[in-house]
Design a protein around this motif. Structure first.
Motif, mmCIF file in Angstrom:
data_model
loop_
_atom_site.group_PDB
_atom_site.id
_atom_site.type_symbol
_atom_site.label_atom_id
_atom_site.label_comp_id
_atom_site.label_asym_id
_atom_site.label_seq_id
_atom_site.Cartn_x
_atom_site.Cartn_y
_atom_site.Cartn_z
ATOM 1 N N PHE A 195 -1.747 36.590 10.209
ATOM 2 C CA PHE A 195 -2.884 35.724 9.787
ATOM 3 C C PHE A 195 -2.618 34.292 9.366
ATOM 4 C CE2 PHE A 195 -3.748 40.200 8.979
ATOM 5 C CZ PHE A 195 -4.600 40.671 9.611
ATOM 6 N N PHE A 196 -3.203 33.246 9.778
ATOM 7 C CA PHE A 196 -3.741 32.341 10.123
ATOM 8 C C PHE A 196 -4.481 32.073 8.655
ATOM 9 C CE2 PHE A 196 -1.760 32.543 13.778
ATOM 10 C CZ PHE A 196 -0.875 31.245 14.238
ATOM 11 N N ASP A 229 -4.309 45.493 8.370
ATOM 12 C CA ASP A 229 -5.545 46.303 6.879
ATOM 13 C C ASP A 229 -4.367 44.755 5.895
ATOM 14 O OD1 ASP A 229 -6.731 45.670 5.118
ATOM 15 O OD2 ASP A 229 -6.997 48.226 5.270
ATOM 16 N N LEU A 230 -5.240 43.155 5.891
ATOM 17 C CA LEU A 230 -4.558 42.348 5.136
ATOM 18 C C LEU A 230 -5.277 42.794 3.928
ATOM 19 C CD1 LEU A 230 -3.566 39.461 4.425
ATOM 20 C CD2 LEU A 230 -5.940 38.847 5.734
ATOM 21 N N ASN A 231 -6.773 42.785 3.661
ATOM 22 C CA ASN A 231 -6.766 43.406 2.066
ATOM 23 C C ASN A 231 -6.164 44.322 1.533
ATOM 24 O OD1 ASN A 231 -8.509 41.282 2.317
ATOM 25 N ND2 ASN A 231 -10.204 42.483 4.113
ATOM 26 N N ALA A 232 -5.661 45.534 2.144
ATOM 27 C CA ALA A 232 -5.228 46.615 1.662
ATOM 28 C C ALA A 232 -3.367 46.340 1.123
ATOM 29 C CB ALA A 232 -4.730 47.734 2.036
ATOM 30 N N ASP A 233 -3.096 44.942 1.562
ATOM 31 C CA ASP A 233 -1.148 44.448 1.254
ATOM 32 C C ASP A 233 -2.233 43.631 -0.175
ATOM 33 O OD1 ASP A 233 -0.823 45.911 3.466
ATOM 34 O OD2 ASP A 233 1.105 44.245 3.038
ATOM 35 N N LEU A 234 -2.945 42.572 0.070
ATOM 36 C CA LEU A 234 -3.592 41.340 -1.340
ATOM 37 C C LEU A 234 -4.479 42.083 -2.405
ATOM 38 C CD1 LEU A 234 -5.874 39.387 0.658
ATOM 39 C CD2 LEU A 234 -3.634 39.073 0.212
ATOM 40 N N ARG A 235 -4.481 43.820 -2.165
ATOM 41 C CA ARG A 235 -4.832 44.550 -3.585
ATOM 42 C C ARG A 235 -2.964 45.293 -4.136
ATOM 43 N NH1 ARG A 235 -9.462 46.049 -0.495
ATOM 44 N NH2 ARG A 235 -8.128 47.620 -0.095
#
Length: 617
Positions: free
Chosen positions: A223-224, A249-255
């Motif tokens: 992701f940029f 799923d970027l949000n899953a990794d951030l959580r």
């Protein structure tokens, strides 16, 4: 006899060869390109094919060779020559990089509108290719380019990168932000032949973790990141992919990162130190806590040698006491790029000064995750100390295996870059001895002189290549690295002086003197120190007196790092040396007299060697 390619005619011929893959990894793609381009040129040259224009385009899905040349009178023969060249290229790729060839899914090879017969590794060339998931039957070389353009497949790497940058700019502008510069641009260009940009909303969870960790996770997932005009990270990101693909799923990794980071912060300093003691560093070499203890001793030795001052020593001591605490953090196990940053957070939460936190971050640089170099003295000292300990630890663990040897070379490269950038005026020999002795104090076998010599040989080799990368000439680099270099700072200063156009006459005089010494005085013989009572002729008395004065002056200049003065003083020895060689009998039957004269020449040669082996010029 070579296969000749006849160029009697004037008609232009276009060769298009495409090797398709089932999706290579990023490094596989680069390696395949680096192999194919020079190899194909070599195959053409071996058949006397005169290239008018050759372009090579590549992605993880294909390598395309686009060749323009003039046709000969015998078109059938010309086709046969080209077919053999392309076939040989494919066969060599199959043998050289079998893992890459295993992912080859098809071959297309055309000369204008005719299929070039190519067979390799169980595959045969045809007219078919893929544009995304669509199969296309290609009529001729120009039709190939038209179909790729119609299906929005950017085969040309430059056009692809330009398109991706435009997509990113448009996506960022649409949400009022700017794209954060990222190293993943190269990967995007390799991965995306049919690029589209997708904007993704980011969960508020990213605000609960450090920004650098958010950026690390985003880069790893492709992701940029976007920033606002006020330099704030926006809650949106851009993902570049091929048509028909969806972002992960970027949000899953951030959580998940938020939860792990929060758990890591709950540990106290005593708990971290206890975890460090139970975490093995290297087999038979103790724990990471032991390494941290050695770091403290090495960094203080470094600081004292560099005359860094009491304040720097205090900061260095504090930083070394916390430098490896973050290796126990689960966040760093999942995201090793965060090492150093986590350590700085731990240090700041424990009340350490900002300088200590910065040093903990910087001591990991450079690494495979970052090309940055330390910009503080404390960070540089800690970085050099860390690599010295790692080098000696790998050596003590066992005889170097190939992987260990590569690691040691990388650590020397990093250490040299750090020392040269600060710069640090330090002796590598004394530091290696000190670092080896620390392992010896842990009950390991005492180090031997040959151990030190072996490590110094690797150091000299890496310094040689570092100087070449700094654009110093190969001859000059050889002069300065041949006599077992000990100090990066000193060698770089000497190199700059020897490259100075004003001083080339002095360099030439030194080279002439050293070559004269080699002709008259064997390097193999171990000469004793010259004695005044054996001096007879005026020329040898004069040279002896000049040498004694010059020796002290040159020694002082070198200690003061006055390299220009040392060079010019060495050059002035040439004249009395020439008078001595021309006026004194070096083959006299009086052995004590003969050996005394040779000993004097040997001492003078060692004086030149204190600067470099000028005879290599």
């Amino acid at each position: 006899m070579k296969e000749g390619f006849i160029f009697g005619g004037v008609r232009q011929v276009n060769l298009l060869a495409e090797i398709r893959f089932d999706g290579l990894e990023y490094r596989q793609t680069l390696r395949a390109y680096d192999f194919v381009r020079p190899t194909f040129k070599e195959e053409l040259a071996s058949r006397d094919v005169e290239i008018k224009r050759l372009e090579v385009f590549f992605s993880r899905f294909r390598i395309v060779l686009w060749l323009r040349l003039r046709s000969g009178e015998d078109r059938v023969r010309d086709k046969a020559v080209l077919a053999r060249a392309v076939t040989s290229l494919c066969q060599r790729l199959c043998l050289a990089i079998p893992a890459t060839w295993a992912k080859v899914s098809g071959l297309l090879s055309l000369v204008d509108d005719e299929v070039l017969p190519v067979a390799a590794g169980g595959l045969v060339s045809s007219r078919e290719t893929l544009a995304g998931k669509k199969t296309i039957k290609v009529r001729d070389t120009q039709h190939y380019w038209r179909e790729m353009a119609r299906n929005k497949v950017f085969v040309d790497n430059e056009q692809r990168e330009k398109t991706i940058r435009q997509l990113l700019h448009s996506a960022a502008a649409s949400v009022g932000g700017e794209v954060v510069t990222s190293p993943i641009m190269n990967e995007a260009v390799i991965n995306c032949e049919q690029p589209v940009a997708r904007i993704v909303d980011i969960t508020p969870a990213f605000k609960d973790i450090p920004e650098i960790l958010t950026l690390i996770i985003m880069e790893k997932m492709g992701f940029f990141a976007l920033r606002s005009a006020g330099d704030q990270l926006l809650s949106k990101a851009v993902f570049v992919c091929n048509q028909g693909c969806e972002p992960p799923d970027l949000n899953a990794d951030l959580r998940q990162a938020r939860e792990t980071f929060a758990q890591d912060l709950l540990l106290t300093l005593p708990q971290r130190e206890q975890s460090l003691k139970s975490l093995c560093y290297l087999s038979k070499l103790g724990s990471f806590f032991d390494k941290q203890q050695r770091l403290q001793k090495i960094v203080l030795s470094l600081a004292n040698q560099a005359e860094a001052g009491q304040e720097v020593c205090d900061f260095a001591r504090q930083a070394s006491q916390m430098a490896k605490l973050d290796v126990t953090a689960v966040t760093c196990c999942k995201h090793p790029e965060f090492l150093g940053h986590m350590g700085a957070i731990i240090a700041l939460r424990a009340g350490a000064p900002e300088m200590v936190a910065s040093a903990i971050i910087e001591h990991w640089h450079p690494s495979k995750y970052s090309r940055k170099l330390p910009h503080t003295l404390v960070g540089a000292l800690l970085g050099v100390a860390d690599r010295l300990d790692s080098i000696c630890g790998q050596y003590y663990q066992s005889e170097f295996k190939l992987s260990q040897y590569r690691s040691v070379k990388n650590w020397f490269d990093q250490m040299i870059a750090i020392i040269a950038s600060v710069p640090l005026d330090i002796s590598i020999i004394s530091l290696l001895k000190f670092s080896l002795s620390l392992y010896e104090s842990q009950g390991l076998v005492p180090w031997r002189t040959k151990d030190l010599d072996y490590l110094l040989k690797i150091f000299a080799d890496r310094l040689y290549y570092y100087l070449l990368e700094m654009d110093f000439s190969e001859e000059l680099v050889a002069v300065l690295t041949a006599p077992a270099p000990d100090n990066v700072f000193v060698v770089v200063q000497k190199a700059k002086i020897m490259q100075d156009s004003r001083l080339q006459d002095y360099v030439g005089d030194c080279a002439e003197a050293c070559k004269l010494l080699d002709r008259t005085c064997s390097r193999d013989y171990n000469y004793e120190e010259a004695a005044r009572e054996f001096l007879e002729q005026p020329e040898e008395i004069d040279l002896f007196e000049v040498y004694l004065v010059a020796r002290e002056e040159i020694k002082t200049y070198l200690q003061q790092r006055s390299m220009e003065q040392a060079l010019t003083r060495l050059a002035r020895l040439r004249a009395p040396l020439l008078r001595f060689v021309n006026g004194v009998d070096l083959d006299t039957s009086d052995q004590p007299l003969r050996f005394n004269r040779l000993s004097l020449l040997g001492e003078i040669r060692q004086l030149y060697y204190a600067y470099g082996d000028f005879s290599l010029l």
